[in-house]
Design a protein around this motif. Structure first.
Motif, short mmCIF file in Angstrom:
data_model
loop_
_atom_site.label_atom_id
_atom_site.label_comp_id
_atom_site.label_asym_id
_atom_site.label_seq_id
_atom_site.Cartn_x
_atom_site.Cartn_y
_atom_site.Cartn_z
N ALA A 70 1.92 2.58 -2.74
CA ALA A 70 2.92 2.25 -3.77
C ALA A 70 3.01 3.27 -4.88
O ALA A 70 3.79 3.09 -5.82
N GLY A 71 2.26 4.36 -4.81
CA GLY A 71 2.22 5.30 -5.90
C GLY A 71 3.46 6.16 -6.05
O GLY A 71 3.77 6.63 -7.14
N LEU B 18 0.47 4.84 -9.82
CA LEU B 18 0.68 3.39 -9.75
C LEU B 18 1.22 2.85 -11.07
O LEU B 18 2.08 1.95 -11.08
N ARG C 267 6.82 3.26 -3.57
CA ARG C 267 7.26 2.92 -4.92
C ARG C 267 8.58 2.16 -4.89
O ARG C 267 8.75 1.15 -5.58
N THR D 15 0.85 -1.19 0.00
CA THR D 15 0.00 0.00 0.00
C THR D 15 0.89 1.24 0.00
O THR D 15 2.04 1.21 0.44
N ARG E 131 -4.18 6.25 -9.91
CA ARG E 131 -3.88 5.21 -10.90
C ARG E 131 -2.64 5.56 -11.73
O ARG E 131 -1.83 4.67 -12.04
N LEU F 158 -0.05 -3.37 -6.39
CA LEU F 158 0.25 -1.99 -6.06
C LEU F 158 -1.03 -1.26 -5.70
O LEU F 158 -1.97 -1.22 -6.50
N VAL G 85 -2.19 -3.37 -10.69
CA VAL G 85 -2.50 -2.01 -10.27
C VAL G 85 -3.91 -1.97 -9.72
O VAL G 85 -4.88 -2.28 -10.42
N PRO H 139 -6.08 0.74 -7.78
CA PRO H 139 -6.35 2.03 -7.14
C PRO H 139 -7.37 1.88 -6.02
O PRO H 139 -8.42 1.24 -6.20
N THR I 171 4.84 3.46 -11.15
CA THR I 171 5.53 2.47 -10.31
C THR I 171 5.65 1.14 -11.04
O THR I 171 6.73 0.53 -11.09
N THR J 234 2.99 -7.26 -12.08
CA THR J 234 2.37 -6.32 -11.14
C THR J 234 0.87 -6.30 -11.38
O THR J 234 0.38 -6.67 -12.44
#
Length: 250
Positions: free
Chosen positions: A11-12, A40, A17, A9, A37, A32, A53, A55, A43, A51
């Motif tokens: 991670a933006g 993310l 990141r 959390t 968004r 992430l 993503v 949001p 990242t 990964t």
């Protein structure tokens, strides 16, 4: 660790990141989470492997359930949880409103609690799991003008220690990483607040924060990510608050 499922959390940007990219570089699949968004996506573009993503506003009561459920549908249960979302607030005590206080508790304490609570059952069942909460040197000491932030970080360290004690025989470790002032957008906001309230220049404000750490500089996000990875890689370290603050708290 190859192909284990991680959730980060916050991670933006900033510390989150860097942590996400470090875990990805170590071979984990990384989900992430942050509100933005586009952040993310940036990242994710720097990650080495798979990964996801997602949001989300982690302060929403159902965010932990929704995020975990989405990860489970695609990859399976979360095996490594890094609760990195957080924010600060600075004001004199008498100018700290109920809303300021509640915002710090919601983001820095209640949200990590909900994500930890949601992650634990699957980790316990699997006999393996890693939980790392990004706390702060403010989890150990009190400083002027950050009462709400400090209270939230003291609280989350208590959560980490209690959860670690409860899970010690299950194969699940729970630790906190406690950075000092890190070279991130959050610290830039702190510098701006100092400038606005004191009349000092940005350079003077930044130097004042650097002097708070015996090494005489800000911590880098990569140095925090190193400490997080240490907690993930170790099976014998649990219930600890790993200080990454240049020697400020001993």
């Amino acid at each position: 660790m190859t192909a284990r499922v991680a959730l980060v959390t916050g991670a933006g940007r900033g510390i989150g990141r860097e942590i996400a990219r470090r875990l990805s570089g170590e071979g984990l699949r990384v989900a992430l989470v942050a509100r933005d968004r586009d952040q993310l996506a940036r990242t994710a573009s720097g990650c080495a492997g798979a990964t996801m993503v997602l949001p989300a506003d982690v302060t929403e009561p159902e965010a932990a359930e929704h995020v975990h459920a989405e990860i489970e549908r695609t990859w399976g249960p979360v095996e490594v949880l890094v609760a990195g979302a957080g924010a600060g607030h600075s004001a004199r005590l008498e100018r700290t409103t109920d809303a300021d206080w509640q915002r710090m508790l919601d983001l820095n304490l209640t949200a990590p609690f909900r994500f930890v609570r949601r992650a634990v059952p699957a980790m316990r069942d699997a006999g393996w799991g890693r939980i790392v909460v990004v706390a702060s040197s403010a989890a150990h000491i009190g400083e002027p003008y950050i009462a709400a932030y400090t209270a939230s970080k003291h609280g989350v360290l208590g959560l980490v220690r209690s959860a670690a004690a409860e899970l010690a025989r299950t194969g699940v470790t729970v630790n906190a990483v406690c950075p000092g002032y890190v070279d991130t957008p959050m610290t830039e906001a702190t510098i701006a607040n100092i400038v606005a309230s004191s009349g000092r220049s940005p350079e003077q404000a930044r130097e004042a924060l650097e002097r708070k750490q015996p090494i005489g500089r800000l911590i880098t996000p990569a140095e925090v990510a190193d400490a997080v990875w240490f907690c993930v890689a170790s099976s014998a370290v649990t219930g600890q608050a790993i200080n990454v603050d240049g020697g400020a708290v001993q």
